[in-house]
Design a protein around this motif. Structure first.
Motif, PDB file in Angstrom:
ATOM      1  N   ALA A 236       0.923  -0.754   0.038  1.00 58.53           N
ATOM      2  CA  ALA A 236      -0.099  -0.022   0.217  1.00 58.53           C
ATOM      3  C   ALA A 236       0.726   1.100   0.415  1.00 58.53           C
ATOM      4  N   THR A 237       1.640   1.138   1.010  1.00 58.39           N
ATOM      5  CA  THR A 237       2.914   2.173   1.123  1.00 58.39           C
ATOM      6  C   THR A 237       3.261   2.865  -0.463  1.00 58.39           C
ATOM      7  N   LYS A 238       3.974   1.718  -0.638  1.00 58.95           N
ATOM      8  CA  LYS A 238       4.623   2.079  -2.222  1.00 58.95           C
ATOM      9  C   LYS A 238       4.185   1.798  -3.634  1.00 58.95           C
ATOM     10  N   ALA A 239       2.820   1.688  -3.401  1.00 57.38           N
ATOM     11  CA  ALA A 239       1.718   2.089  -4.427  1.00 57.38           C
ATOM     12  C   ALA A 239       1.074   3.917  -4.412  1.00 57.38           C
ATOM     13  N   ILE A 240       1.045   4.225  -2.965  1.00 56.51           N
ATOM     14  CA  ILE A 240       0.213   5.176  -3.465  1.00 56.51           C
ATOM     15  C   ILE A 240       1.932   6.445  -3.798  1.00 56.51           C
ATOM     16  N   GLU A 241       3.197   6.065  -3.601  1.00 56.08           N
ATOM     17  CA  GLU A 241       4.558   6.560  -3.379  1.00 56.08           C
ATOM     18  C   GLU A 241       4.129   6.841  -5.242  1.00 56.08           C
ATOM     19  N   VAL A 242       4.596   5.679  -5.993  1.00 54.64           N
ATOM     20  CA  VAL A 242       4.325   4.766  -7.077  1.00 54.64           C
ATOM     21  C   VAL A 242       3.384   6.248  -7.964  1.00 54.64           C
ATOM     22  N   TRP A 243       2.128   5.592  -7.182  1.00 59.55           N
ATOM     23  CA  TRP A 243       1.077   6.319  -8.383  1.00 59.55           C
ATOM     24  C   TRP A 243       0.748   7.912  -7.999  1.00 59.55           C
ATOM     25  N   GLN A 244       1.593   8.749  -7.242  1.00 61.26           N
ATOM     26  CA  GLN A 244       2.334   9.490  -7.475  1.00 61.26           C
ATOM     27  C   GLN A 244       2.546  10.686  -8.835  1.00 61.26           C
ATOM     28  N   TYR A 351      -2.095  19.653  -2.632  1.00 62.37           N
ATOM     29  CA  TYR A 351      -1.533  20.704  -3.709  1.00 62.37           C
ATOM     30  C   TYR A 351      -0.304  20.250  -4.329  1.00 62.37           C
ATOM     31  N   ALA A 352       0.109  19.221  -3.487  1.00 62.57           N
ATOM     32  CA  ALA A 352       1.752  17.894  -3.233  1.00 62.57           C
ATOM     33  C   ALA A 352       1.472  16.751  -3.239  1.00 62.57           C
ATOM     34  N   PRO A 353       2.319  16.867  -3.329  1.00 63.92           N
ATOM     35  CA  PRO A 353       2.127  14.734  -3.579  1.00 63.92           C
ATOM     36  C   PRO A 353       2.498  14.564  -1.857  1.00 63.92           C
ATOM     37  N   LEU A 354       2.200  13.428  -1.488  1.00 59.38           N
ATOM     38  CA  LEU A 354       2.651  12.498   0.241  1.00 59.38           C
ATOM     39  C   LEU A 354       4.057  12.413   0.285  1.00 59.38           C
ATOM     40  N   SER A 355       3.982  12.694   1.184  1.00 56.80           N
ATOM     41  CA  SER A 355       5.103  12.110   1.327  1.00 56.80           C
ATOM     42  C   SER A 355       5.563  10.798   1.628  1.00 56.80           C
ATOM     43  N   GLU A 356       6.900  10.148   1.963  1.00 58.07           N
ATOM     44  CA  GLU A 356       6.710   9.071   2.263  1.00 58.07           C
ATOM     45  C   GLU A 356       5.703   8.605   3.485  1.00 58.07           C
ATOM     46  N   ALA A 357       6.414   9.434   4.868  1.00 52.69           N
ATOM     47  CA  ALA A 357       5.868   9.639   6.424  1.00 52.69           C
ATOM     48  C   ALA A 357       4.127   9.281   6.182  1.00 52.69           C
ATOM     49  N   GLY A 358       3.815  10.807   5.690  1.00 47.87           N
ATOM     50  CA  GLY A 358       2.552  11.144   4.758  1.00 47.87           C
ATOM     51  C   GLY A 358       1.414   9.725   4.608  1.00 47.87           C
ATOM     52  N   ALA A 359       1.976   8.893   3.236  1.00 49.53           N
ATOM     53  CA  ALA A 359       1.893   7.531   2.909  1.00 49.53           C
ATOM     54  C   ALA A 359       1.549   6.535   3.726  1.00 49.53           C
ATOM     55  N   ARG A 360       2.654   6.314   5.243  1.00 50.21           N
ATOM     56  CA  ARG A 360       2.534   5.639   6.116  1.00 50.21           C
ATOM     57  C   ARG A 360       1.582   5.698   7.137  1.00 50.21           C
ATOM     58  N   THR A 361       1.693   6.824   7.237  1.00 50.42           N
ATOM     59  CA  THR A 361       0.431   7.677   8.268  1.00 50.42           C
ATOM     60  C   THR A 361      -1.083   7.419   7.269  1.00 50.42           C
ATOM     61  N   LEU A 362      -1.303   7.266   6.509  1.00 48.13           N
ATOM     62  CA  LEU A 362      -2.618   7.517   5.705  1.00 48.13           C
ATOM     63  C   LEU A 362      -2.558   5.800   5.776  1.00 48.13           C
ATOM     64  N   VAL A 363      -1.789   5.277   5.304  1.00 45.78           N
ATOM     65  CA  VAL A 363      -2.255   3.474   5.129  1.00 45.78           C
ATOM     66  C   VAL A 363      -2.215   3.078   6.926  1.00 45.78           C
ATOM     67  N   ALA A 364      -1.717   3.463   7.925  1.00 46.09           N
ATOM     68  CA  ALA A 364      -1.539   2.972   8.500  1.00 46.09           C
ATOM     69  C   ALA A 364      -3.839   3.234   9.362  1.00 46.09           C
ATOM     70  N   GLN A 365      -3.517   4.697   8.972  1.00 47.05           N
ATOM     71  CA  GLN A 365      -5.240   4.941   9.029  1.00 47.05           C
ATOM     72  C   GLN A 365      -6.004   4.322   8.861  1.00 47.05           C
ATOM     73  N   VAL A 366      -6.151   3.879   7.717  1.00 50.66           N
ATOM     74  CA  VAL A 366      -7.310   3.307   7.185  1.00 50.66           C
ATOM     75  C   VAL A 366      -7.259   1.279   7.539  1.00 50.66           C
ATOM     76  N   ALA A 367      -5.747   0.885   7.865  1.00 46.17           N
ATOM     77  CA  ALA A 367      -5.852   0.314   8.617  1.00 46.17           C
ATOM     78  C   ALA A 367      -6.514  -0.237   9.963  1.00 46.17           C
ATOM     79  N   ARG A 368      -6.496   0.888  10.532  1.00 42.04           N
ATOM     80  CA  ARG A 368      -6.962   1.051  11.480  1.00 42.04           C
ATOM     81  C   ARG A 368      -9.368   0.959  11.815  1.00 42.04           C
TER      82      ARG A 368
END
Length: 368
Positions: A236-244, A351-368
């Motif tokens: 999931a985190t990798k997918a966010i980074e690549v897709w952006q 207006y800007a891509p999510l950082s790697e840390a932001g992507a990890r936070t998003l994935v963790a939040q969805v998983a919860r």
């Protein structure tokens, strides 16, 4: 449109309409008025979103023409009754209903086409707009949810599955007919009522009147390619980074979305539509998959533009008639198979891509 600023006295300072006054309103409409106690009231008051099932309007008016709309606006103003305007009933905030008079424009749903231009009634549902324009080999850029009304979509901008190539729905709106708070029917375009025309293309917050008809510039259609790729949650985190980065680099002919979900087990899905052939689409998708990792499943299909819209709307195995809510009220069909849903949501423009840390936070939040 979600609401209309009437400038009337507040309901608390005005007497409530009497039953006789409600009856008179209903008799004066070419459409119809549904009131509490009527057999169809419970069905008429419900929106697509079940979150608002507790709201009980004093009346639901199914307006058949602009005169009906003007009559309802005048009634609400005169009686100090809150007015909500409903086309598809999908408003995230529930603005398609209220405790006063709900003005429903679903009866005004005619779609016509001539010389590159479509005229669409304010109550038309997207599935019907797509189907009727497909018969002429044309379409407009619009959304994917089939029972969304064209009014709310257009007046709010209208992001859709071909927006990168053809723009927003409001970008191709060339005119709008609108009933204003004083009951006038105005035709607004770049030359007539230009300020109101501008405000109805996303600039006015949907509170300037009741839209009854739109004129749209169309684009020619051809076969397109629809795709859905899935990955295991570990990617999931990798997918966010690549897709952006991938989604910004592909041609405008390709539109895509990412869906992170924990419903029924966490999953990662990237889906979309390519305005071209399957081979070119697969070449672009191969670049995506090679960067993210092996997919767990994939669906790539070249099909007609009209059928692609049915796929994107979750109606790939349905007829157009079945791709509605079931019922006998305007906007519904007797063989409709689409269920209502419960959801809450909001939109945010990044207006800007999510950082790697932001992507990890998003994935963790969805998983919860």
């Amino acid at each position: 449109m979600a609401a209309l600023a009437l400038g009337a006295a507040s309901p608390s300072s005005s007497p409530r309409p009497t039953p006789a006054e409600w009856t008179a309103l209903g008799r004066g409409l070419d459409g119809g008025l549904v009131r509490p106690g009527d057999a169809s009231y419970d069905a008429a008051r419900r929106l697509f979103n079940t979150a608002f099932d507790s709201v009980r309007p004093a009346g639901v008016a199914y307006c058949a023409n602009p005169s009906d709309v003007a009559e309802c606006v005048a009634f609400a103003r005169r009686m100090g009754v809150p007015l909500a305007v409903r086309s598809g009933g999908h408003s995230y905030a529930g603005w398609s209903t209220g405790t006063g008079l709900v003005l429903d424009v679903s009866r005004m749903n005619k779609v016509s086409y001539s010389a590159g231009r479509a005229v669409v009634g304010a109550g038309a549902k997207l599935v019907d707009v797509y189907a009727k324009l497909a018969a002429h080999g044309v379409s407009i850029p619009a959304g994917s949810c089939p029972t969304v009304g064209v009014s709310g979509l257009t007046l709010g901008g209208g992001i859709g599955v071909v927006s990168r190539k053809y723009g927003l729905t409001c970008d191709v709106m060339e005119s709008v007919q609108i009933v204003t708070a004083d009951g006038r029917l105005l035709t607004c375009d770049a030359e007539h009522e230009p300020d109101l025309y501008w405000a109805c293309r996303g600039g006015g917050g949907g509170n300037l009147g009741v839209a009854v008809s739109f004129g749209f510039r169309t684009h020619r259609t051809r076969e397109v390619t629809v795709f859905f790729l899935r990955w295991p949650w570990a990617r999931a985190t990798k997918a966010i980074e690549v897709w952006q980065s991938w989604s910004r680099a592909v041609p405008d002919e390709l539109w895509s979305m990412m869906h992170l979900s924990s419903d029924g087990g966490t999953k990662v899905q990237i889906g979309g539509l390519h305005l071209g052939g399957r081979a070119e689409c697969e070449r672009l998708l191969d670049r995506l998959a090679s960067a993210i990792g092996p997919v767990s499943s994939s669906f790539v299909k070249q099909t007609s533009y009209g059928h692609a819209m049915m796929i994107m709307g979750g109606c790939s195995t349905f007829t157009v008639s079945q791709c509605h809510r079931q019922g006998s009220l305007p906007g519904q069909t007797r063989d409709g198979r689409l269920p209502r849903d419960f959801f809450s949501g909001r939109s945010h423009m990044a207006y800007a891509p999510l950082s790697e840390a932001g992507a990890r936070t998003l994935v963790a939040q969805v998983a919860r």
